[in-house]
Design an enzyme around this catalytic site. Sequence first.
Site, mmCIF file in Angstrom:
data_model
loop_
_atom_site.group_PDB
_atom_site.id
_atom_site.type_symbol
_atom_site.label_atom_id
_atom_site.label_comp_id
_atom_site.label_asym_id
_atom_site.label_seq_id
_atom_site.Cartn_x
_atom_site.Cartn_y
_atom_site.Cartn_z
ATOM 1 C CG HIS A 164 -5.844 -1.456 -1.445
ATOM 2 N ND1 HIS A 164 -4.922 -0.957 -2.342
ATOM 3 C CD2 HIS A 164 -5.385 -1.117 -0.217
ATOM 4 C CE1 HIS A 164 -3.958 -0.342 -1.687
ATOM 5 N NE2 HIS A 164 -4.202 -0.427 -0.397
ATOM 6 C CG ASP A 209 -6.878 -1.299 -5.098
ATOM 7 O OD1 ASP A 209 -7.590 -0.382 -4.656
ATOM 8 O OD2 ASP A 209 -5.700 -1.491 -4.739
ATOM 9 C CB CYS A 255 -0.953 -0.047 1.193
ATOM 10 S SG CYS A 255 -2.164 1.301 1.246
#
Length: 295
Positions: free
Chosen positions: A262, A230, A173
Amino acid sequence: MAHDLRADFHSLTAALPPLSRRGFVMTASAAVGFAAAAGPVSAETVIKTDTDGLEAGDSAFTATDGTEVPVYFARPVDDDSAPVILVIQEIFGVHEHIKDVCRRLGKAGYFAVAPELYNRQGDPSGYDDIQTLLSEVVSQVPDEQVMSDLDDCVAWAAAEGGDTERLGITGFCWGGRVTWLYAAHNPDLSAGVAWYGRLVGETSDTTPQHPIDVAADLNAPVLGLYGGADSGIPVDTVEEMRSALEEAEQSFEIVVYPDAPHAFHADYRPSYREAPAQDGWERLLAWFDQHIAAA
């Protein structure tokens, strides 16, 4: 990115438990790119890696500006010159999942180090509201500081016996974005693996460039692992990055898992998807074996 901000924001907040959702108020632009709230941080992880055969624990290095930066590390006890892998945190900091990733890499023969890159700005474990965490801590961390701290972390690992001539980086991330940036920053990097790191976005004083801006400047081959579902990192931005890398004739590979959201590797969150997480991990090991361990 303005094409679907409301949908992205709805997707982000819908994944939160009710109590967190009521207290979660942030602009859609802040939410996009992180898709951070696939569930609260938890000490419970699906994968639990022991320390048998490892030296693992907490330490610290002194950064260029004199700041003491804590690290978690794991490395094989019988290898005094293991290749070094920097492990870069999500927005939630160096918590149990990130530490477990270090131990997994240690078991694979690497000296894995996860520095606390928010050390000056605050302790993310003290926040139970993502809006506040993003505004008070994450958004205050300059990329320049991060790059410098990672350089200092590499120097610390070398002083501790790690082989930094065989140097890798992986991040998740927020850390996935950092992985791309560090690949353009450090000419001595051997390889990187970026997990669902944001590729495009608005610039600011703290984030003057994004991975798309440095695609032509990578110093090492990078493997990018992304989720086709995502909502915070649309597939068209991934394909934009792919095109930029191809145009620059970079050594890279990008894998998109069509149904993965995600944070599909984060096994302490509802976003975890076992199949793409395991496949991504096997690809990471093969990538590092090809570009680092075998060097």
